[in-house]
Design a protein around this motif. Structure first.
Motif, PDB file in Angstrom:
ATOM      1  N   ASP A 147      -6.637   5.583  -0.686  1.00 32.66           N
ATOM      2  CA  ASP A 147      -7.713   5.066   0.152  1.00 32.66           C
ATOM      3  C   ASP A 147      -7.235   4.171   1.288  1.00 32.66           C
ATOM      4  N   PHE A 148      -5.928   3.935   1.394  1.00 29.97           N
ATOM      5  CA  PHE A 148      -5.420   3.034   2.429  1.00 29.97           C
ATOM      6  C   PHE A 148      -4.653   3.760   3.527  1.00 29.97           C
ATOM      7  N   ASN A 149      -4.610   5.079   3.514  1.00 31.28           N
ATOM      8  CA  ASN A 149      -3.946   5.841   4.571  1.00 31.28           C
ATOM      9  C   ASN A 149      -4.985   6.116   5.661  1.00 31.28           C
ATOM     10  N   ASP A 150      -5.053   5.234   6.637  1.00 28.46           N
ATOM     11  CA  ASP A 150      -6.106   5.307   7.659  1.00 28.46           C
ATOM     12  C   ASP A 150      -6.006   6.562   8.511  1.00 28.46           C
ATOM     13  N   LEU A 177      -7.407   9.431   6.532  1.00 26.22           N
ATOM     14  CA  LEU A 177      -8.847   9.275   6.315  1.00 26.22           C
ATOM     15  C   LEU A 177      -9.628   9.617   7.575  1.00 26.22           C
ATOM     16  N   LEU A 178      -9.115   9.226   8.744  1.00 22.11           N
ATOM     17  CA  LEU A 178      -9.793   9.555   9.999  1.00 22.11           C
ATOM     18  C   LEU A 178      -9.744  11.050  10.276  1.00 22.11           C
ATOM     19  N   LYS A 207     -11.919  -0.912  -2.436  1.00 22.64           N
ATOM     20  CA  LYS A 207     -11.727   0.404  -1.806  1.00 22.64           C
ATOM     21  C   LYS A 207     -11.813   1.548  -2.813  1.00 22.64           C
ATOM     22  N   LYS A 239       0.805  -1.238   0.000  1.00 23.24           N
ATOM     23  CA  LYS A 239       0.000   0.000   0.000  1.00 23.24           C
ATOM     24  C   LYS A 239       0.831   1.278   0.000  1.00 23.24           C
TER      25      LYS A 239
END
Length: 184
Positions: A117-120, A123-124, A86, A32
């Motif tokens: 879309d995989f950088n949590d 995204l939060l 995702k 990722k």
């Protein structure tokens, strides 16, 4: 001559460049995010984004084309499984390049390339923020049928009663008015 050729050859032969981009794309899909030089990251983006677009439609034809680019069964399964779910609603721009600075050994510009879309953490952070609205700097004309805001009345918003007079009024007057003169 290289007139109009936009690809960065990265100082490699065509076969070496193709193999390197294939390996980097497989690593990006599996992990990722990867850290590399800025030039390689920019070339990798051009290599991997069309594959991500193809992965949105899961068909045998698209899987075979993706496999011909990636040459790795596991990354192809990951691409059409986890990654495609995702990115299904995203219209493009699947990768992000973040510059990291210069490498110590050769002072090459390094960068982190990641799937958006995989950088949590990011995204939060974005989920907490309210949606931005576009605001014009100019007033613009109002529509003809628009209703104007009602004027604000004092009764609607009562002001706290003033119990003390302002300090300026309490001070004794020492000045004379122009019409008065003192008699001696």
């Amino acid at each position: 001559m290289r007139h109009g050729k936009k690809d960065n050859h990265l100082g490699r032969t065509a076969s070496h460049r193709k193999a390197m981009l294939s390996n980097m794309a497989s690593s990006l899909i599996l992990h990722k995010r990867i850290e590399t030089t800025l030039a390689k990251a920019k070339e990798l983006r051009k290599f991997v984004e069309p594959l991500l677009t193809r992965a949105k439609e899961d068909s045998t034809h698209n899987r075979r084309i993706a496999f011909s680019y990636l040459k790795d069964k596991e990354s192809t399964k990951e691409l059409f499984g986890v990654v495609s779910d995702k990115i299904a609603s995203r219209p493009g721009g699947y990768t992000r390049i973040i510059k990291l600075g210069n490498r110590l050994g050769d002072a090459a510009e390094t960068a982190l390339i990641e799937l958006v879309d995989f950088n949590d953490a990011l995204l939060l952070a974005n989920a907490d923020k309210p949606a931005k609205t576009r605001r014009s700097r100019r007033g613009g004309k109002k529509a003809e049928g628009a209703v104007e805001a009602a004027p604000v009345k004092k009764e609607d918003h009562p002001i706290v009663a003033e119990t003390e007079a302002p300090a300026e009024e309490e001070a004794p007057k020492t000045e004379e008015t122009p019409g008065e003169t003192e008699k001696e």
